[in-house]
Design an enzyme around this catalytic site. Structure first.
Site: not given
Ligand code: IFM
Length: 472
Positions: A173, A365
């Site tokens: 991320e 995720e």
């Protein structure tokens, strides 16, 4: 012999699907001052009053550094076949660019062996936000030397682990550690830079990605599979009319303002070797300076895109080619973080990203934070998490059945852990952690997840398309 009234059995997930759980070093390891680890920007941010909920820190957190054997045993008990964890750069190279810390490397070395002995594939993330503080003092990601620092760190880890590790994720991320860490200042290192500097930070991270990817390809001892992991909040069509699907597809990648939150700002350079035109126009004079050689370094072949998806935003086609956001129902289901349930984001997200970038998709995720505690019967009941995961997995299975190559799914998270600026308030684990004692308790969702893994998803309910979402 089948008869006409037999239900049609459609497979669950592909064979060899990675059924995993994910964690990150600073969120679970603790041992922040043990084994020669150097400080990271997160250690320093946590010391500043008012930065993290109730002054919590990752100093001890789940003490995975001390209890990793117990954690591997829990993963085995649940039935995971894969485990995604991150390596802490300052544990391996305490000042980021100097001497390698053998004790730090040996921690990961033993963890990898322990996982393999338990029949669990180790999937390594090289960077999940714990940037070495010593390098921050040298300018951090603004320093033009930062891609080379990162490439050397990557080489160190690859040399140590690639005889056993084949699944690599480089950055986790980047939007968050660049956007939250360097632009709005809510995450470490807590900076509030202007657009021009944020663009430089992001460009250096992209260069670091490209170099690390090349390091892995050139030096891994076993054939590597390499991915880029994005935070994604895909747009989903308010209904499945072609016009609304097209609006959602377009809106997932378009830029309306200079932004490091845009998926295209990261993935277009990595996969296509160019920044998106709309983004460059919007950045204008603040766009980072780059050369053709930079873009060639960034644009090295990837094997998959990792998507971290928790929610999404419904949209519809409006007048004159505009896209209109459609509000979610007031009082609809949401998590402790107030993230709304949008299960179909796990259908449309993988589909749109695969269509655009033509790469396999891993869900790196997905999960939810809730109010979980040990009940009077000694167990942790988390029916809402089971419902959340069921709904999202039904949609991911739909994507897989519709031809999106989906390689794996990693629930966030294995353990309750340090949730950055939210401290220990948010519990995302399928395993409950009592932070005072370190005691672990499997939540009901862990047992449910184990059953789902054993069934390869065939135990998930068969719902008509989008029904998993409509039921919400
Ligand atoms: O805990 C984080 C993780 O570190 C990155 N992705 C989102 C998770 C939940 O906020």
């Amino acid at each position: 012999m089948s008869s006409i009234s037999d239900p049609i059995v459609i497979p669950g997930f592909p064979d060899n699907f990675k059924w995993g759980a994910a964690t990150a070093a600073y969120q679970i390891e603790g041992g922040a001052s043990s084994g020669g680890r150097g400080p990271s920007v997160w250690d320093m941010l946590c010391r500043q009053p008012g930065r993290v909920f109730e002054g919590h820190s990752g100093e001890i957190t789940c003490d995975h550094f001390g209890r990793w054997k117990e954690d591997v045993a829990l993963m085995k008990e649940i039935g995971l076949n894969s485990y995604r964890f991150s390596v802490a750069w300052p544990r391996v190279i305490p000042d980021g660019d100097g001497a390698v810390n053998p004790g730090g490397l040996s921690f990961y070395d033993k963890l990898v062996d322990g996982l393999l002995e338990a029949g669990i594939e180790p999937c390594v993330t090289l960077f999940h936000w714990d940037f070495p503080y010593a390098l921050y003092l040298r300018g951090g990601w603004l320093n033009p030397g930062s891609p080379a620092w990162f490439a050397r760190y990557a080489r160190t880890v690859v040399d140590a682990l690639s005889d056993r590790v084949t699944s690599w994720m480089i950055f986790n991320e980047p939007q968050c550690f660049v956007g939250n860490g360097h632009q709005d200042g809510s995450h470490a290192p807590g900076d509030k830079l202007g657009w021009r500097e944020v663009g430089v930070v992001a460009h250096n991270v992209l260069l670091a990605h490209g170099r690390a990817c090349t390091v892995i390809r050139e030096h891994a001892k076993r054939r590597p599979t390499v991915g880029f992991v994005m935070a994604s909040w895909p747009r989903v069509p308010a209904d499945e009319s072609p016009a609304n699907v097209e609006a959602a597809r377009k809106e997932t990648f378009i830029m309306h303002a200079p932004s490091v939150w845009s998926s295209a700002w990261w993935l277009d350079p990595v996969v296509f070797g160019r920044y998106p035109e709309d983004g460059l126009r919007l950045y204008g004079a603040d766009a980072p300076a780059f050369t053709d050689a930079d873009m060639r370094e960034i644009n090295v072949p990837l094997d998959f895109i990792g998507l971290n998806i928790y929610s999404g935003g419904p949209v519809r086609a409006g007048e004159g080619g505009k896209t209109v956001a459609v509000p979610l129902p007031v009082g609809g289901p949401s998590t402790l973080f107030h993230w709304k349930l949008v299960p179909e984001s796990l259908y449309w997200g993988p589909k749109f990203f695969h269509e655009r970038y033509k790469l396999p998709i891993w869900i790196a995720e997905n999960g939810m934070s809730g109010h979980d505690w040990v009940s009077i019967d000694g167990r942790v009941h988390d029916p809402q998490r089971i419902d959340y995961l069921t709904r999202y997995l039904v949609e991911l299975r739909r994507a897989s059945r519709d031809g999106v190559p989906v390689g794996g799914y990693f629930v966030w998270s294995l353990l309750d852990n340090f949730e950055w600026a939210e401290g220990f308030k948010q519990r995302f684990g399928i395993v409950h952690v009592d932070y005072a004692t370190g005691r672990r308790t499997l939540k009901d969702s862990a047992s449910w997840y184990g059953r789902t893994i054993r069934a390869n998803g065939t135990n998930l309910p068969e719902l008509p398309p989008a029904e998993s979402a409509k039921a919400v």
